[in-house]
Design an enzyme around this catalytic site. Structure first.
Site, mmCIF file in Angstrom:
data_model
loop_
_atom_site.group_PDB
_atom_site.id
_atom_site.type_symbol
_atom_site.label_atom_id
_atom_site.label_comp_id
_atom_site.label_asym_id
_atom_site.label_seq_id
_atom_site.Cartn_x
_atom_site.Cartn_y
_atom_site.Cartn_z
ATOM 1 N N SER A 199 0.859 -1.185 0.000
ATOM 2 C CA SER A 199 0.000 0.000 0.000
ATOM 3 C C SER A 199 0.893 1.233 0.000
ATOM 4 C CB SER A 199 -0.861 0.031 1.263
ATOM 5 O OG SER A 199 -0.063 0.350 2.388
ATOM 6 N N ASP A 200 0.339 2.389 -0.312
ATOM 7 C CA ASP A 200 1.096 3.607 -0.054
ATOM 8 C C ASP A 200 0.976 3.898 1.442
ATOM 9 O OD1 ASP A 200 2.655 5.832 -0.262
ATOM 10 O OD2 ASP A 200 1.553 6.750 -1.888
ATOM 11 N N TRP A 201 1.707 4.905 1.879
ATOM 12 C CA TRP A 201 1.775 5.226 3.311
ATOM 13 C C TRP A 201 0.362 5.516 3.834
ATOM 14 C CZ3 TRP A 201 6.294 6.284 6.418
ATOM 15 C CH2 TRP A 201 5.997 6.783 7.685
ATOM 16 N N GLY A 202 -0.139 4.597 4.656
ATOM 17 C CA GLY A 202 -1.452 4.822 5.257
ATOM 18 C C GLY A 202 -2.622 4.657 4.312
ATOM 19 N N SER A 203 -2.388 4.162 3.095
ATOM 20 C CA SER A 203 -3.510 4.156 2.139
ATOM 21 C C SER A 203 -4.551 3.087 2.468
ATOM 22 C CB SER A 203 -3.021 4.044 0.688
ATOM 23 O OG SER A 203 -2.512 2.777 0.415
#
Ligand code: BGC
Length: 732
Positions: free
Chosen positions: A288-292
């Site tokens: 995932s992207d950061w916190g996505s």
């Protein structure tokens, strides 16, 4: 092929508190990777599996957008660390705990954002694309891989291949511009540079294609907001670079922050599983992207973190970047029967596969060498300089004011970018240090210090309204033969979360140009920015303009040698410079208009100020006519096109030839023209070169529909190079 399985598993029968029997998975085992994975999976508990699917952060936070840093004690069972240290020693210590102190000894994969260099900083990716030199970019990526591997890294979150057509979006700087083919070609070069011949070799790192997919179309260029991407545009524009990267063997992919038709890409089964895994057969993993994952709650498709985790894993996101959503929720979701164990196994299988491919089980540690051997070696700086030079674009050169003529002994150097060594590194500058970065001033001193009288004045800052330096700037300009103005953007004006409502330079910089233009001296604008700029006013006041982007560690001498004529500029724009911000989006490959030539804005000219592919040289390259091996080809035949380019000027130089195809009539409206091939060659003055493009109809003349089905329709086509154009026909 049946692989003989030589599994040497040492069972250490020690009772441990949770009742498991500790099993050390021996690393000296040459059985096939899939068998090793199955063997390991068979021994893993659910908790151990879920830990593999998690990434945490180690070290200080270098990304101001990600403030909720988790600096927990490293748990050695963790799947991955986002490693923000340059120390190979700490990495090896942490890795030793994972390999020696855990039940199964699974090594950690250490990742970091190495976007355009690690300690040797290369020009930003957007600039790299303007070099049209993929082999140089591959070399730079291999250097970045080596420097970072020797600092303890196995994996980079790069390349970013989001085709970007809105320069208000700060992240245009991180990708390769507006064209899908250019993004594809530079993606492949970068992946090959990072991953080398074999991922398990020393000095190679795994690539990560990001941000899958459609992120760059976030509305109005604002970061993190939704993107309205039609299925046709998804397939025609945004997916091709990813497909190219997957074919090149990119080990991993990162899902983005945006949504597609209301389904966030981090919860999007169609893009993550149907396209990426089922159709393209990607066998690595998606992070995932950061916190996505937790953002799925913000985006309104999950009521809580648990549902967010459920949606992400079921869509095909295997690793959770820093959220801990998976660790907290997946065990319960499996126990409740909502997430089948096979889904977890498949995710872990993919993560382990990349770890095996990287050779981490056989060689979990990196070499520890002296910093002087690790970073900024002379041969690295040489590549950084060449790439910086090749990526700079000479936008305008009235009356051949450049290169600076030997008679121009008095040179005024004005502007806030001249003595800077921070902003010219650009955003995402890895572990680069401004102390290692040659300023434009240093470059000028080295090149001109002994032969000209250089005078400097700041003039003004990057922004604000302090005009007190204008007077002195005007004074020294009046008494000079030529005025060099070093202007542009601070590094944090582009990159992540750095969108701008206007792509013009701040008013104070424009005022400075106006004042110096009034001196009547030739004015050369040297612009450093992470995006195309609005130059409609400045263009009228400048005799020459050179866009140097954010050139990195060795930009100073690259620029100075272009100014002196030692290096002939060869960069061409990989992204359009619109006339004004209001003209955005503007890209060369727009679909055809219903009423061609009318309907544009009344208050500005119709075309861009500087279009895709624009870039001047000090020499004259003359293009001959395009010749074709045939005028009609069948769908299974090749067409060979050639063009001769002569260097009829007085400088040796490099010329990138761009080949476009136009399909005037098809079942769906096609872009006005599309780039299908490019090649850059050195041509000595007085000589000529033949450039050749072999057209493969299925690859170069077909189009996809909104679900990826490819069509090749007979009919008329045009091939265009520079101002030359030739017709040919495709027949059944
Ligand atoms: C960015 C990614 C980056 C990640 C890790 C995110 O905020 O969108 O591009 O790889 O942070 O630093």
């Amino acid at each position: 092929m049946i692989f003989k399985r030589i599994l040497v598993v040492i069972f250490v029968l020690t009772a441990i508190p949770n009742g498991f029997v500790s099993v050390i998975y021996c690393q000296n085992d040459d059985s096939a990777i899939e068998e090793k994975i199955n063997d390991l999976l068979g021994q893993m508990t659910l908790e151990e599996k879920v830990m593999q699917m998690n990434q945490r952060v180690y070290g200080t936070n270098a990304n101001p957008n990600n403030i909720d840093l988790l600096e927990k004690e490293v748990e050695p069972e963790i799947g991955s660390l986002l490693y923000r240290s340059t120390s190979p020693i700490y990495r090896n210590q942490i890795q030793r705990k994972a390999v020696e102190d855990t039940r199964l000894g699974i090594p950690i994969i250490f990742g970091f954002d190495i976007i355009h260099g690690y300690r040797t900083i290369f020009p930003i990716p957007l600039a790299q694309a303007c070099s049209w030199n993929t082999s140089l970019v591959q070399k730079a990526s291999a250097i970045a891989a080596k420097e970072s591997w020797l600092s303890g890294l196995d994996w980079t979150f790069s390349p970013m291949i989001d085709v970007a057509r809105d320069p208000r979006w700060g992240r245009v700087s991180e990708g390769y511009g507006e064209d899908p083919y250019v993004n594809s070609e530079f993606c492949v070069a970068t992946v090959n540079g990072y991953q080398g011949e074999k991922l398990s070799d020393k000095f190679t790192i795994a690539a990560c294609l990001k941000h899958y997919v459609g992120y760059s179309l976030s509305e109005g260029g604002r970061d993190y907001v939704y993107s309205d991407v039609s299925s046709q545009t998804l397939w025609e524009t945004f997916l091709p670079p990813y497909e190219a990267g997957i074919k090149a063997g990119a080990a991993t992919v990162m899902s983005g922050f945006n949504d597609l038709s209301g389904i966030p890409v981090t919860a999007n089964y169609y893009t993550l599983t149907e396209i990426l895994k089922n159709r393209w057969k990607h066998d690595g993993f998606v992070i995932s992207d950061w916190g996505s994952i937790r953002n799925l709650v913000d985006q309104g498709v999950a009521k809580d973190r648990k549902e967010a985790g459920y949606k992400a894993i079921m869509a095909g996101v295997e690793m959770d970047m820093v959220d801990d959503v998976y660790v907290e929720n997946l065990p319960a979701l499996v126990e409740e029967g909502k997430v089948p164990m096979e889904v977890i196994d498949e995710a872990v299988r993919r993560i382990l596969r990349v770890k095996f491919q990287l050779g981490l089980f056989d060689q979990p540690y990196v070499d520890v060498v002296e910093e002087t051997d690790r970073y900024l070696r002379p041969e690295y700086i040489a590549v950084a300089k060449n790439l910086a030079a090749e990526s700079m674009v000479l936008l305008k050169n009235e009356n051949d004011v450049l290169p600076i003529k030997p008679g121009m002994k008095n040179i005024a150097m004005i502007g806030p970018m001249l003595k800077d060594s921070v902003h010219i590194m650009g955003s995402w500058d890895g572990m680069g240090r401004s102390n290692d970065t040659e300023s434009l001033y240093e470059g000028m001193l080295n090149e001109f210090g002994k032969i000209a009288n250089l005078r400097y004045e700041l003039g003004c800052d990057f922004d604000g309204n302090d005009t007190s330096g204008f007077k002195q700037a005007r004074e020294i300009s009046k008494n000079s033969d030529i005025v060099l103005l070093f202007l542009g953007e601070k590094k944090n004006w582009s990159g992540e979360n750095a969108s701008r409502a206007s792509i013009a330079l701040p008013e104070i910089q424009e005022q400075l140009v106006e004042i110096l233009h009034k001196t009547g001296k030739p004015v050369v604008l040297i612009l450093s920015s992470g995006r195309p700029l609005e130059l409609i006013r400045l263009n009228k006041m400048a005799d020459a303009i050179i866009e140097i982007w954010q050139p990195g560690t060795a930009g100073g001498s690259a620029l100075a040698e272009i100014l002196s004529g030692k290096i002939n500029p060869s960069g061409k724009l990989a992204i359009t410079f619109p006339q004004t911000t209001g003209q955005i989006p503007m890209h060369y490959n727009q679909r055809k208009s219903a009423r061609p030539g009318i309907g544009h804005y009344q208050d500005i000219p119709v075309g861009p100020l500087f279009g895709f592919g624009h870039g001047l040289s000090y020499t004259d390259f003359d293009y001959g006519e395009i010749t074709l091996s045939k005028e009609k080809i069948k769908k299974d035949e090749q067409l060979i096109a050639e063009i001769t380019v002569g260097n009829n000027g007085s400088y040796d130089g490099k010329e990138a030839v761009l080949w476009f195809v136009a399909d005037p009539i098809a079942s769906i409206s096609r872009p006005a023209k599309e780039l299908k091939f490019f090649e850059k060659k050195q041509i000595q003055k007085g000589e000529e070169m033949i450039y050749k493009f072999v057209i493969e109809p299925m690859r170069d003349l077909s189009y996809v529909d909104g679900d990826g089905k490819r069509y090749l329709e007979a009919g008329d086509f045009y091939l265009e190079v520079g101002d030359k154009k030739v017709h040919f026909e495709l027949i059944d």
